[in-house]
Motif scaffolding. Structure first.
Motif, PDB file in Angstrom:
ATOM      1  N   MET A  49       0.830  -1.203   0.000  1.00  0.00           N
ATOM      2  CA  MET A  49       0.000   0.000   0.000  1.00  0.00           C
ATOM      3  C   MET A  49       0.858   1.243   0.000  1.00  0.00           C
ATOM      4  SD  MET A  49      -2.940   1.236   2.701  1.00  0.00           S
ATOM      5  CE  MET A  49      -3.651   2.863   2.527  1.00  0.00           C
ATOM      6  N   LEU A  50       0.409   2.182  -0.842  1.00  0.00           N
ATOM      7  CA  LEU A  50       1.115   3.449  -0.899  1.00  0.00           C
ATOM      8  C   LEU A  50       0.302   4.556  -0.193  1.00  0.00           C
ATOM      9  CD1 LEU A  50       2.423   3.403  -4.601  1.00  0.00           C
ATOM     10  CD2 LEU A  50       3.623   2.736  -2.529  1.00  0.00           C
ATOM     11  N   VAL A  51      -0.924   4.834  -0.654  1.00  0.00           N
ATOM     12  CA  VAL A  51      -1.775   5.899  -0.101  1.00  0.00           C
ATOM     13  C   VAL A  51      -3.220   5.450  -0.183  1.00  0.00           C
ATOM     14  CG1 VAL A  51      -0.216   7.811  -0.658  1.00  0.00           C
ATOM     15  CG2 VAL A  51      -1.914   7.048  -2.329  1.00  0.00           C
ATOM     16  N   SER A  52      -4.114   6.218   0.472  1.00  0.00           N
ATOM     17  CA  SER A  52      -5.562   6.009   0.405  1.00  0.00           C
ATOM     18  C   SER A  52      -6.188   7.277  -0.119  1.00  0.00           C
ATOM     19  CB  SER A  52      -6.129   5.651   1.785  1.00  0.00           C
ATOM     20  OG  SER A  52      -7.532   5.493   1.706  1.00  0.00           O
ATOM     21  N   ILE A  53      -7.052   7.129  -1.109  1.00  0.00           N
ATOM     22  CA  ILE A  53      -7.688   8.274  -1.747  1.00  0.00           C
ATOM     23  C   ILE A  53      -9.170   8.285  -1.326  1.00  0.00           C
ATOM     24  CG2 ILE A  53      -8.248   9.345  -3.967  1.00  0.00           C
ATOM     25  CD1 ILE A  53      -5.815   7.935  -5.138  1.00  0.00           C
ATOM     26  N   ARG A  54      -9.645   9.497  -0.879  1.00  0.00           N
ATOM     27  CA  ARG A  54     -11.044   9.612  -0.425  1.00  0.00           C
ATOM     28  C   ARG A  54     -11.685  10.866  -0.973  1.00  0.00           C
ATOM     29  NH1 ARG A  54     -12.302   9.835   5.501  1.00  0.00           N
ATOM     30  NH2 ARG A  54     -14.355  10.035   4.517  1.00  0.00           N
ATOM     31  N   SER A  55     -13.003  10.729  -1.099  1.00  0.00           N
ATOM     32  CA  SER A  55     -13.826  11.894  -1.447  1.00  0.00           C
ATOM     33  C   SER A  55     -14.731  12.177  -0.253  1.00  0.00           C
ATOM     34  CB  SER A  55     -14.652  11.604  -2.699  1.00  0.00           C
ATOM     35  OG  SER A  55     -15.570  12.655  -2.928  1.00  0.00           O
ATOM     36  N   ASP A  56     -14.929  13.469   0.078  1.00  0.00           N
ATOM     37  CA  ASP A  56     -15.766  13.790   1.235  1.00  0.00           C
ATOM     38  C   ASP A  56     -17.244  13.551   0.953  1.00  0.00           C
ATOM     39  OD1 ASP A  56     -16.130  15.728  -0.615  1.00  0.00           O
ATOM     40  OD2 ASP A  56     -15.550  17.412   0.698  1.00  0.00           O
ATOM     41  N   GLN A  57     -17.590  13.103  -0.286  1.00  0.00           N
ATOM     42  CA  GLN A  57     -18.985  12.798  -0.584  1.00  0.00           C
ATOM     43  C   GLN A  57     -19.297  11.331  -0.351  1.00  0.00           C
ATOM     44  OE1 GLN A  57     -20.530  14.305  -4.270  1.00  0.00           O
ATOM     45  NE2 GLN A  57     -18.979  15.983  -4.387  1.00  0.00           N
ATOM     46  N   ASP A  58     -18.311  10.587   0.100  1.00  0.00           N
ATOM     47  CA  ASP A  58     -18.575   9.155   0.310  1.00  0.00           C
ATOM     48  C   ASP A  58     -19.499   8.936   1.519  1.00  0.00           C
ATOM     49  OD1 ASP A  58     -16.879   9.926   2.303  1.00  0.00           O
ATOM     50  OD2 ASP A  58     -15.382   8.344   1.958  1.00  0.00           O
ATOM     51  N   ARG A  59     -19.843  10.021   2.288  1.00  0.00           N
ATOM     52  CA  ARG A  59     -20.764   9.846   3.394  1.00  0.00           C
ATOM     53  C   ARG A  59     -22.195   9.770   2.873  1.00  0.00           C
ATOM     54  NH1 ARG A  59     -17.492  14.147   4.989  1.00  0.00           N
ATOM     55  NH2 ARG A  59     -15.919  13.628   6.600  1.00  0.00           N
ATOM     56  N   ASN A  60     -22.435  10.401   1.715  1.00  0.00           N
ATOM     57  CA  ASN A  60     -23.808  10.475   1.219  1.00  0.00           C
ATOM     58  C   ASN A  60     -24.085   9.436   0.134  1.00  0.00           C
ATOM     59  OD1 ASN A  60     -24.169  12.750   2.902  1.00  0.00           O
ATOM     60  ND2 ASN A  60     -23.341  14.094   1.303  1.00  0.00           N
ATOM     61  N   ILE A  61     -23.093   9.207  -0.715  1.00  0.00           N
ATOM     62  CA  ILE A  61     -23.308   8.276  -1.826  1.00  0.00           C
ATOM     63  C   ILE A  61     -22.164   7.281  -1.873  1.00  0.00           C
ATOM     64  CG2 ILE A  61     -24.609   9.958  -3.192  1.00  0.00           C
ATOM     65  CD1 ILE A  61     -22.081  10.505  -4.766  1.00  0.00           C
ATOM     66  N   SER A  62     -22.403   6.250  -2.617  1.00  0.00           N
ATOM     67  CA  SER A  62     -21.343   5.245  -2.808  1.00  0.00           C
ATOM     68  C   SER A  62     -20.400   5.745  -3.924  1.00  0.00           C
ATOM     69  CB  SER A  62     -21.942   3.889  -3.197  1.00  0.00           C
ATOM     70  OG  SER A  62     -22.741   3.380  -2.146  1.00  0.00           O
ATOM     71  N   ILE A  63     -19.138   5.702  -3.629  1.00  0.00           N
ATOM     72  CA  ILE A  63     -18.117   6.209  -4.554  1.00  0.00           C
ATOM     73  C   ILE A  63     -17.267   5.029  -5.050  1.00  0.00           C
ATOM     74  CG2 ILE A  63     -16.156   7.771  -4.842  1.00  0.00           C
ATOM     75  CD1 ILE A  63     -18.796   9.182  -4.432  1.00  0.00           C
ATOM     76  N   ARG A  64     -16.923   5.115  -6.318  1.00  0.00           N
ATOM     77  CA  ARG A  64     -15.979   4.135  -6.893  1.00  0.00           C
ATOM     78  C   ARG A  64     -14.741   4.908  -7.380  1.00  0.00           C
ATOM     79  NH1 ARG A  64     -18.710   1.494  -4.429  1.00  0.00           N
ATOM     80  NH2 ARG A  64     -19.937  -0.337  -5.038  1.00  0.00           N
ATOM     81  N   TYR A  65     -13.527   4.368  -6.956  1.00  0.00           N
ATOM     82  CA  TYR A  65     -12.256   5.027  -7.249  1.00  0.00           C
ATOM     83  C   TYR A  65     -11.490   4.238  -8.348  1.00  0.00           C
ATOM     84  CZ  TYR A  65     -13.308   7.292  -2.823  1.00  0.00           C
ATOM     85  OH  TYR A  65     -13.926   7.969  -1.819  1.00  0.00           O
ATOM     86  N   SER A  66     -10.741   5.002  -9.112  1.00  0.00           N
ATOM     87  CA  SER A  66      -9.903   4.376 -10.163  1.00  0.00           C
ATOM     88  C   SER A  66      -8.710   5.293 -10.456  1.00  0.00           C
ATOM     89  CB  SER A  66     -10.711   4.143 -11.436  1.00  0.00           C
ATOM     90  OG  SER A  66     -11.141   5.382 -12.005  1.00  0.00           O
ATOM     91  N   ILE A  67      -7.674   4.687 -11.087  1.00  0.00           N
ATOM     92  CA  ILE A  67      -6.462   5.444 -11.482  1.00  0.00           C
ATOM     93  C   ILE A  67      -6.173   5.144 -12.952  1.00  0.00           C
ATOM     94  CG2 ILE A  67      -5.428   5.588  -9.188  1.00  0.00           C
ATOM     95  CD1 ILE A  67      -3.733   3.171  -9.864  1.00  0.00           C
ATOM     96  N   THR A  68      -5.621   6.131 -13.616  1.00  0.00           N
ATOM     97  CA  THR A  68      -5.253   5.976 -15.030  1.00  0.00           C
ATOM     98  C   THR A  68      -3.854   6.541 -15.236  1.00  0.00           C
ATOM     99  OG1 THR A  68      -6.239   8.090 -15.629  1.00  0.00           O
ATOM    100  CG2 THR A  68      -7.636   6.142 -15.833  1.00  0.00           C
ATOM    101  N   GLY A  69      -3.244   6.106 -16.345  1.00  0.00           N
ATOM    102  CA  GLY A  69      -1.916   6.598 -16.678  1.00  0.00           C
ATOM    103  C   GLY A  69      -0.946   5.452 -16.892  1.00  0.00           C
ATOM    104  N   VAL A  70       0.294   5.812 -17.215  1.00  0.00           N
ATOM    105  CA  VAL A  70       1.347   4.819 -17.443  1.00  0.00           C
ATOM    106  C   VAL A  70       1.642   4.109 -16.134  1.00  0.00           C
ATOM    107  CG1 VAL A  70       3.737   4.468 -18.141  1.00  0.00           C
ATOM    108  CG2 VAL A  70       2.331   6.167 -19.330  1.00  0.00           C
ATOM    109  N   GLY A  71       1.536   2.798 -16.167  1.00  0.00           N
ATOM    110  CA  GLY A  71       1.747   2.001 -14.973  1.00  0.00           C
ATOM    111  C   GLY A  71       0.454   1.521 -14.376  1.00  0.00           C
ATOM    112  N   ALA A  72      -0.667   2.093 -14.866  1.00  0.00           N
ATOM    113  CA  ALA A  72      -1.968   1.672 -14.369  1.00  0.00           C
ATOM    114  C   ALA A  72      -2.731   0.986 -15.491  1.00  0.00           C
ATOM    115  CB  ALA A  72      -2.726   2.858 -13.808  1.00  0.00           C
ATOM    116  N   ASP A  73      -3.331   1.788 -16.383  1.00  0.00           N
ATOM    117  CA  ASP A  73      -4.043   1.193 -17.497  1.00  0.00           C
ATOM    118  C   ASP A  73      -3.283   1.333 -18.811  1.00  0.00           C
ATOM    119  OD1 ASP A  73      -4.246   3.922 -17.649  1.00  0.00           O
ATOM    120  OD2 ASP A  73      -6.351   3.939 -18.280  1.00  0.00           O
ATOM    121  N   GLN A  74      -2.040   1.873 -18.756  1.00  0.00           N
ATOM    122  CA  GLN A  74      -1.169   1.973 -19.931  1.00  0.00           C
ATOM    123  C   GLN A  74       0.138   1.238 -19.638  1.00  0.00           C
ATOM    124  OE1 GLN A  74      -0.699   6.085 -21.075  1.00  0.00           O
ATOM    125  NE2 GLN A  74      -2.879   6.569 -20.779  1.00  0.00           N
ATOM    126  N   PRO A  75       0.764   0.715 -20.668  1.00  0.00           N
ATOM    127  CA  PRO A  75       2.009  -0.047 -20.465  1.00  0.00           C
ATOM    128  C   PRO A  75       3.031   0.827 -19.783  1.00  0.00           C
ATOM    129  CG  PRO A  75       1.164  -0.348 -22.686  1.00  0.00           C
ATOM    130  CD  PRO A  75       0.342   0.732 -22.076  1.00  0.00           C
TER     131      PRO A  75
END
Length: 795
Positions: free
Chosen positions: A67-93
């Motif tokens: 684990m490196l870090v945890s990413i949060r949105s302050d709206q996760d108290r009201n609605i369900s949030i889905r997190y994702s990452i993009t870029g080289v090393g994630a969804d690109q070679p």
């Protein structure tokens, strides 16, 4: 060593984590807050803090995912949030190096990172609701890979070559080495330092060179480099990272080969103070002495190659010294012949140097100079004529026995008591002789300038002088005699023949001149005149002078009968005394045409033929032509007769060209069983004579006089062969005495086969049913056969 390396890496990792640059990232990264304005435009609220980069050390041992870090949105108290990452090393070679928990927002690294492959990553974090709608603006995440000392310094080559002059001063640059470290060169991991581990050989001291620890430059640190003692050094250089820290740094080595280059610090030295040799006199291109030299510099280089010079003892330049390219020896060579009578010995002073000048501060050796003594050997030299060729002048006509000159030779061998004998080597006209002891030249015949052996008034003869030395030697000399012309040849008239018109003409005449083998002043001008006797010469002819060399001979009378006249002319030259000659010129006097040229008839008449002779010649010519014409007509007629008379045979069966020879003649295949005795002539004719008249056998020869056949000429004309054969056939057909049996009729011609079938198929028996009456229709040739088988009048 590996345990020490791992321990060093752990220590380094701990130091990195403890350093201010490596701060642990916040455990939670919040999306920035937003508020809605009256213009319904979303405006980003100022962040409370800037998201720092995420530092991840390379070559981490895990466990993974880490684990490196945890990413949060302050709206996760009201609605369900889905997190994702993009870029080289994630969804690109390269894919899936980093991952994120879509519900919890925790981001992980899934494998060890390698800074040498990629040193940083730029990712973007996204937050969406369950419908995939964005609820937060993406945030940028920067991940830096922290370098670890995991690469050794690498040299491009394992062996480096350099050079340095011998005798170089301390601090002289030698060569440069460089190593490359793939680690971060801004950190100690990529900072390389150099040092020399060893030097081979250790002469004159173990540390002749040093290296700049940062640049890798190798320089000399001590004097004493001498190529003649040590020509090459081998140095092992070590490169270490971590700024040369041997406890934590990684190292690698390379070899530096340093060649000590030669300088001309050793002057050449001759091996002896004196050298000697000898040379035969009058010889060139021979080696008379060999000089040897020692030079400790590099062989076959300009610092080693020797150059020899003769500085005294040879003012004329009889000798030179050539350097042997392989041995460096000096070969004293004769280039100009030496004379024993002039110099019995030479004392030469020789100095030797190199092609390249000596190095600075090096002095020449005393042994670079030596003396060379050359002794000259006396040999028997040939005699020589001091004046060669020797020229003398005499008038031609000198009588035999006249002494012309003394042609003597000298012997160059003054220290040898020798005598010289002379002989004649070449005397084309055999006019001269020479005294064999003193060389006196005496004539043996009269000298003639007009001889074919005299060229341009000069006569040449060659003589030989031989001494009595051992071995004998000889020399040749040429005597040139210039012959002065005297008037000993009378002129002769030219031309010797000519022609002129029978009637006098103003422009008619014969230009005459004279030829004289003498030279000036014994030639022209010439005097031409006619003799006084006979008187008819001057009565019919006259000579007029044109110039000093030419005159004109012409008719004095108006008309002279055509013919050939011999006109004498007296020619006198201008010599002292002058000489005269009476010459004859044959002149043809002939009739001429309007152009002044002799006609054909006139030329013939001038040749001395009368009219009767000319007519006789013409008649003979006409008769000869007529005979030739008659002969040609006769030959054509005979040829025509031969062509009209045809032969009875084919040309290819002509007996004149083909002789058919048969060795035997036999009967047909069905006649072998017949009784041939019936075909023979009986020995007695009594039984035939006693028979009554009118009764006789058809197979017996009748008793009547035989017909006379035409006599065959011995050699018949080829055109009469057909007639001869026809006459023979007619005689045979009409001959009553011809045998009716199968006798042979011999003819002169045997040709191609007959188209008639073989008679072997005929039955000779008189019995049978076959009718032979048709034989009567075959003509007289088959009359006898018809009488035998057809039942003719005789039956």
């Amino acid at each position: 060593m590996m345990e020490q390396g791992k321990e060093g890496e752990r220590k380094e990792e701990e130091e990195v984590k403890a350093s201010p640059e490596f701060q642990a990232p916040p455990t939670v990264i919040m999306f920035p807050r937003q508020r809605e304005m009256s213009s319904k435009v979303l405006r980003r609220q100022k962040r409370d803090w800037v998201i720092p980069p995420i530092n991840v050390p390379e070559n981490s041992r895990g466990p993974f995912p880490q684990m490196l870090v945890s990413i949060r949105s302050d709206q996760d108290r009201n609605i369900s949030i889905r997190y994702s990452i993009t870029g080289v090393g994630a969804d690109q070679p390269p894919n899936e190096v980093f991952s994120i928990d879509p519900v919890a927002g925790k981001m992980f690294v899934t494998k060890p990172l390698d800074r040498e492959k990629r040193s940083s990553y730029h990712l973007r974090a996204h937050a969406v609701n369950m419908n995939g709608e964005r609820v937060e603006s993406p945030i940028d995440l920067y991940i830096y890979v922290i370098d670890m000392n995991d690469n050794r310094p690498e040299f491009k080559n394992q062996v480096y070559n350099g050079s340095v002059d011998e005798g170089s001063k301390p601090g002289t640059f030698v060569m440069h080495l460089a190593a490359f470290d793939n680690d971060d060169n801004t950190t100690a991991n990529g900072m390389v330092r150099y040092r020399i581990l060893s030097q081979t050989p250790h002469s004159p001291i173990p540390n002749m060179f040093t290296i700049n620890s940062e640049t890798g430059d190798i320089v000399t640190v001590a004097a004493g480099l001498d190529r003649e003692k040590v020509s090459q050094y081998s140095i092992i250089v070590q490169a270490t990272d971590m700024e040369g820290n041997l406890n934590f740094g990684l190292s690698n080595t390379a070899t530096a080969i340093i060649s000590v280059t030669d300088i001309n610090d050793n002057p050449p030295e001759l091996t002896s103070r004196t050298f000697s040799g000898e040379v035969p006199e009058n010889r060139v291109n021979v080696v008379v002495a060999n000089l040897t030299v020692i030079d400790r510099d590099q062989p076959h280089s300009p610092n080693w190659n020797a150059v020899y010079r003769i500085i005294s003892g040879d003012p004329i330049g009889h000798f030179t010294i050539i350097t042997d390219q392989h041995t460096n020896d000096g070969m004293v060579t004769v280039v100009k012949p030496v004379d024993f009578e002039q110099n019995r010995a030479f004392m030469l002073t020789v100095v030797v140097n190199n092609q390249a000048p000596l190095a600075s501060g090096i002095q020449s050796s005393l042994q670079s100079t030596s003396g060379v003594t050359i002794s000259v050997v006396d040999i028997n030299e040939p005699p020589y004529f001091p004046t060669n060729p020797k020229s003398i002048r005499f008038e031609e006509g000198v009588p035999a026995g006249t002494s012309l000159t003394t042609f003597s030779a000298s012997d160059p061998d003054r220290f040898m008591q020798q005598s010289i004998r002379y002989s004649k080597l070449a005397d084309p006209a055999d006019w001269l002789s020479i005294n064999n002891t003193n060389g006196q030249i005496i004539t043996t015949a009269t000298l003639d300038r007009e001889s074919i052996y005299v060229k341009n008034n000069i006569y040449e003869a060659t003589f030989l002088a031989v001494d009595n030395g051992s071995p004998m030697a000889s020399g040749t000399g040429t005597l040139q005699i210039y012959l002065i012309d005297v008037n000993d040849n009378a002129p002769s008239l030219l031309p010797r023949e000519s022609q002129i018109c029978e009637r006098i003409n103003r422009n008619a005449g014969i230009n005459i001149t004279a030829a004289d083998t003498d030279t000036d002043p014994n030639v022209g001008p010439f005097v031409f005149e006619l003799p006084t006797f006979p008187a008819s010469i001057r009565r019919n002819w006259t000579v007029s002078r044109l110039n000093g060399d030419y005159a004109r001979l012409s008719l004095r009378t108006q008309y002279l009968e055509p013919g050939v006249y011999e006109v004498p002319v007296i020619v006198t030259d201008s010599g002292n005394p002058p000489l005269s000659n009476r010459s004859i010129i044959k002149v043809k006097v002939c009739p001429c045409d309007e152009n002044g040229d002799c006609t054909l008839v006139g030329a013939v008449a001038a040749a001395g033929l009368g009219t009767g002779a000319i007519i006789a010649i013409l008649i003979c010519i006409i008769i000869l032509l007529s005979m030739v014409l008659v002969f040609v007509l006769w030959m054509k007629r005979r040829e025509k007769e031969r062509q009209t008379k045809q032969l009875l045979i084919d040309p290819e069966d002509d007996v004149r060209d083909n002789i058919l020879k048969y060795d035997e003649e036999g009967g047909g295949e069905e006649d072998q069983d017949y009784d041939l005795s019936q075909l023979q002539q009986p020995d007695s004719l009594e039984h035939i004579i006693s028979k009554p008249p009118g009764v006789r056998r058809v197979d017996e020869r009748p008793i009547i006089p035989e017909s006379q056949y035409p006599i065959r000429p011995v050699v018949p004309h080829p055109g009469d062969i057909g007639d001869f054969i026809n006459e023979g056939l007619r005689a045979a057909d009409n001959d009553p005495t011809a045998p009716p049996y199968d006798s042979l009729l011999v003819f002169d011609y045997e040709g191609s086969g007959s188209t008639v079938g073989s008679v072997s198929s005929l039955n000779s028996s008189s019995t049978g049913d076959q009718d032979y009456d048709y034989l009567n229709d075959w003509g007289p040739r088959f009359k006898k056969l018809a009488d035998m088988y057809g039942g003719g009048d005789d039956e």
